[in-house]
Write a protein that holds these residues in place. Structure first.
Motif, mmCIF file in Angstrom:
data_model
loop_
_atom_site.group_PDB
_atom_site.id
_atom_site.type_symbol
_atom_site.label_atom_id
_atom_site.label_comp_id
_atom_site.label_asym_id
_atom_site.label_seq_id
_atom_site.Cartn_x
_atom_site.Cartn_y
_atom_site.Cartn_z
ATOM 1 N N PRO A 1 3.017 -4.841 0.429
ATOM 2 C CA PRO A 1 1.866 -5.564 -0.109
ATOM 3 C C PRO A 1 0.554 -4.935 0.361
ATOM 4 O O PRO A 1 0.521 -4.171 1.324
ATOM 5 C CB PRO A 1 2.038 -6.960 0.471
ATOM 6 C CG PRO A 1 2.734 -6.737 1.768
ATOM 7 C CD PRO A 1 3.653 -5.564 1.538
ATOM 8 N N ARG A 2 -0.520 -5.269 -0.346
ATOM 9 C CA ARG A 2 -1.857 -4.871 0.084
ATOM 10 C C ARG A 2 -2.673 -6.078 0.540
ATOM 11 O O ARG A 2 -3.637 -5.940 1.287
ATOM 12 C CB ARG A 2 -2.573 -4.154 -1.053
ATOM 13 C CG ARG A 2 -2.030 -2.750 -1.301
ATOM 14 C CD ARG A 2 -2.412 -2.215 -2.666
ATOM 15 N NE ARG A 2 -3.849 -2.309 -2.902
ATOM 16 C CZ ARG A 2 -4.421 -2.313 -4.111
ATOM 17 N NH1 ARG A 2 -3.654 -2.233 -5.190
ATOM 18 N NH2 ARG A 2 -5.710 -2.385 -4.240
ATOM 19 N N SER A 3 -2.292 -7.262 0.087
ATOM 20 C CA SER A 3 -3.072 -8.457 0.413
ATOM 21 C C SER A 3 -2.686 -9.066 1.761
ATOM 22 O O SER A 3 -3.347 -9.996 2.227
ATOM 23 C CB SER A 3 -2.904 -9.506 -0.691
ATOM 24 O OG SER A 3 -1.548 -9.861 -0.837
ATOM 25 N N ARG A 4 -1.641 -8.575 2.377
ATOM 26 C CA ARG A 4 -1.259 -9.025 3.717
ATOM 27 C C ARG A 4 -0.644 -7.851 4.466
ATOM 28 O O ARG A 4 -0.325 -6.815 3.898
ATOM 29 C CB ARG A 4 -0.281 -10.198 3.649
ATOM 30 C CG ARG A 4 1.061 -9.873 3.001
ATOM 31 C CD ARG A 4 2.079 -10.957 3.271
ATOM 32 N NE ARG A 4 3.310 -10.793 2.538
ATOM 33 C CZ ARG A 4 4.288 -9.958 2.862
ATOM 34 N NH1 ARG A 4 4.154 -9.182 3.935
ATOM 35 N NH2 ARG A 4 5.386 -9.881 2.138
ATOM 36 N N THR A 5 -0.474 -8.047 5.748
ATOM 37 C CA THR A 5 0.140 -7.015 6.584
ATOM 38 C C THR A 5 1.609 -6.839 6.223
ATOM 39 O O THR A 5 2.333 -7.817 6.041
ATOM 40 C CB THR A 5 0.005 -7.391 8.069
ATOM 41 O OG1 THR A 5 -1.385 -7.497 8.402
ATOM 42 C CG2 THR A 5 0.660 -6.350 8.958
ATOM 43 N N ALA A 6 2.032 -5.596 6.101
ATOM 44 C CA ALA A 6 3.436 -5.303 5.846
ATOM 45 C C ALA A 6 4.185 -5.275 7.171
ATOM 46 O O ALA A 6 3.753 -4.619 8.126
ATOM 47 C CB ALA A 6 3.569 -3.963 5.135
ATOM 48 N N ILE A 7 5.294 -5.995 7.236
ATOM 49 C CA ILE A 7 6.121 -6.051 8.443
ATOM 50 C C ILE A 7 7.375 -5.229 8.185
ATOM 51 O O ILE A 7 8.134 -5.490 7.254
ATOM 52 C CB ILE A 7 6.475 -7.504 8.796
ATOM 53 C CG1 ILE A 7 5.192 -8.318 9.017
ATOM 54 C CG2 ILE A 7 7.366 -7.555 10.032
ATOM 55 C CD1 ILE A 7 5.433 -9.799 9.207
ATOM 56 N N ILE A 8 7.602 -4.242 9.018
ATOM 57 C CA ILE A 8 8.644 -3.241 8.776
ATOM 58 C C ILE A 8 9.449 -3.029 10.049
ATOM 59 O O ILE A 8 8.909 -3.070 11.155
ATOM 60 C CB ILE A 8 7.996 -1.902 8.337
ATOM 61 C CG1 ILE A 8 7.206 -2.092 7.041
ATOM 62 C CG2 ILE A 8 9.028 -0.800 8.182
ATOM 63 C CD1 ILE A 8 6.104 -1.082 6.848
ATOM 64 N N GLY A 9 10.728 -2.809 9.889
ATOM 65 C CA GLY A 9 11.585 -2.412 10.993
ATOM 66 C C GLY A 9 12.208 -1.066 10.668
ATOM 67 O O GLY A 9 12.689 -0.861 9.559
ATOM 68 N N ILE A 10 12.198 -0.154 11.610
ATOM 69 C CA ILE A 10 12.762 1.178 11.397
ATOM 70 C C ILE A 10 13.789 1.455 12.489
ATOM 71 O O ILE A 10 13.467 1.390 13.675
ATOM 72 C CB ILE A 10 11.675 2.266 11.407
ATOM 73 C CG1 ILE A 10 10.630 1.985 10.318
ATOM 74 C CG2 ILE A 10 12.289 3.650 11.219
ATOM 75 C CD1 ILE A 10 9.433 2.919 10.357
ATOM 76 N N ASN A 11 15.019 1.736 12.066
ATOM 77 C CA ASN A 11 16.086 2.026 13.015
ATOM 78 C C ASN A 11 16.502 3.481 12.871
ATOM 79 O O ASN A 11 16.912 3.917 11.797
ATOM 80 C CB ASN A 11 17.294 1.119 12.767
ATOM 81 C CG ASN A 11 18.187 1.014 13.980
ATOM 82 O OD1 ASN A 11 18.038 0.101 14.777
ATOM 83 N ND2 ASN A 11 19.126 1.950 14.147
ATOM 84 N N ARG A 12 16.374 4.223 13.939
ATOM 85 C CA ARG A 12 16.809 5.614 13.986
ATOM 86 C C ARG A 12 17.734 5.778 15.187
ATOM 87 O O ARG A 12 17.294 5.685 16.331
ATOM 88 C CB ARG A 12 15.615 6.565 14.086
ATOM 89 C CG ARG A 12 14.707 6.563 12.856
ATOM 90 C CD ARG A 12 13.640 7.655 12.979
ATOM 91 N NE ARG A 12 12.822 7.763 11.783
ATOM 92 C CZ ARG A 12 11.624 7.208 11.638
ATOM 93 N NH1 ARG A 12 11.106 6.473 12.613
ATOM 94 N NH2 ARG A 12 10.943 7.361 10.519
ATOM 95 N N GLY A 13 19.012 6.011 14.913
ATOM 96 C CA GLY A 13 19.978 6.123 16.003
ATOM 97 C C GLY A 13 20.108 4.808 16.751
ATOM 98 O O GLY A 13 20.377 3.766 16.166
ATOM 99 N N ASP A 14 19.871 4.841 18.061
ATOM 100 C CA ASP A 14 19.961 3.623 18.860
ATOM 101 C C ASP A 14 18.585 3.020 19.156
ATOM 102 O O ASP A 14 18.441 2.169 20.034
ATOM 103 C CB ASP A 14 20.700 3.899 20.173
ATOM 104 C CG ASP A 14 20.024 4.989 21.007
ATOM 105 O OD1 ASP A 14 18.994 5.533 20.559
ATOM 106 O OD2 ASP A 14 20.538 5.280 22.109
#
Length: 342
Positions: free
Chosen positions: A241-254
């Motif tokens: 989205p642009r109208s609110r903060t984007a909440i993201i999780g990124i998992n790489r390996g452990d």
């Protein structure tokens, strides 16, 4: 009536104080029985609503995902050392905001990133705008392709679409229950997690509620899936989205990293494009690929910048936004659409 399935139903449907969760193996078996029609319609509907009320655990989701991997469509690995970006979006479509991900996928494909999507027709109970209708308006008839052709498109053009009614009819057969029970069943979460691809990949799953994201992460861990991202996008999608903060999780390996992104910090306004019918969304996509200024184009650039960065082409989102603009300005993205049309 299946007595075996009745025991699964009694376990999850016994009420707030006495119900129990299934083991991973039991959840897999119950899902196989539903997909293959071994359970009766009454049992399937009762299980879906009981499980909806109880809420699935990560073990149960892992077992359900086992069943989808066992019975579901399988796209063979393509001849590349690149990871395929698999986008997990809600099958019940959009009803408030304009889908950005078809345009994002085209730009990513033009950048040489293989992208695999999956979905179906209008899905109860939301009955929102599905991707398949947008692709059809763009001149792409994904519905008629065999899986070998999906794999060929992915390999040659870096973009493929797995269509549930044709490629995974067992899962399509339980869609009517959604309308009958009036609620999304746990299968809606599996659709965000499931990948038909058989090679090296990076899965992106949309989500709405934090507990769902936690369960997705834990179920992925049980499957040994270590390369994935979760995105709290519009209406459970992977559209930032642009109208609110984007909440993201990124998992790489452990290692799991939490990321919050504001479009304003990258020069974009806070306006999100509103929903329209499939033909109008297709027109917006073509306009954006022609580099015609619009708020829709701005959302495409914002999303492409993030996903190019997530994939790892450059080290900075600002650089990736500029790269996405270059791909569009050069005509490469529009040419990719033409190539896909054949």
């Amino acid at each position: 009536m299946s007595k075996e399935f009745r025991e699964f139903l009694r376990k999850v449907g016994s009420g707030t104080h006495t119900s129990k969760s299934l083991t991973r193996q039991e959840a897999e078996r119950a899902t196989v029985m539903m997909l293959q029609g071994e359970a009766t319609p009454a049992q399937i509907g009762a299980f879906m609503i009981a499980h909806r009320i109880k809420r699935p655990t990560s073990d149960e989701l892992a077992g359900m995902l086992d069943a989808y991997k066992f019975l579901g469509a399988k796209v063979a690995a393509i001849a590349t050392d690149k990871r395929v970006l698999v986008l997990g979006l809600p099958y019940d479509g959009r009803s408030k905001t304009a889908p950005i991900n078809p345009a994002t996928a085209i730009v990513l494909a033009a950048a040489g990133i293989p992208v695999l999507m999956h979905g179906g027709d209008r899905m109860p109970t939301k009955e929102g705008l599905p991707l398949i209708e947008i692709w059809h308006e763009l001149g792409l008839n994904w519905q008629s392709l065999e899986l070998a052709q999906v794999q060929q498109n992915l390999e040659q053009h870096h973009l493929g679409f797995v269509y549930l009614p044709k490629h995974f009819p067992l899962a399509q057969s339980i869609v009517p229950y959604r309308e009958q029970i009036g609620k999304r069943p746990p299968f809606a979460t599996i659709e965000l997690m499931w990948s038909p691809y058989q090679g090296q990949q990076l899965i992106v799953s949309g989500f709405v509620h934090p507990p769902t994201e936690t369960n997705i992460r834990e179920a992925f861990a049980k499957h040994g899936i270590t390369e994935f991202a979760t995105v709290k996008g519009w209406e459970g999608s992977i559209d930032l989205p642009r109208s609110r903060t984007a909440i993201i999780g990124i998992n790489r390996g452990d290692r799991f990293e939490r990321l919050t992104l504001s479009a304003r910090n990258y020069g974009f306004s806070s306006e999100d494009p509103a929903i329209a019918d499939a033909s109008e969304i297709a027109a917006k996509i073509i306009s954006a690929l022609k580099n015609e200024p619009s708020e829709y184009l701005n959302s495409v650039l914002w999303n492409c910048g993030f996903y190019l960065w997530l994939y790892g082409l450059h080290g900075d989102i600002t650089e990736e936004i500029a790269y996405a603009q270059e791909i569009i300005s050069s005509g490469a993205a529009l040419q990719k659409l033409e190539d896909l049309r054949g």
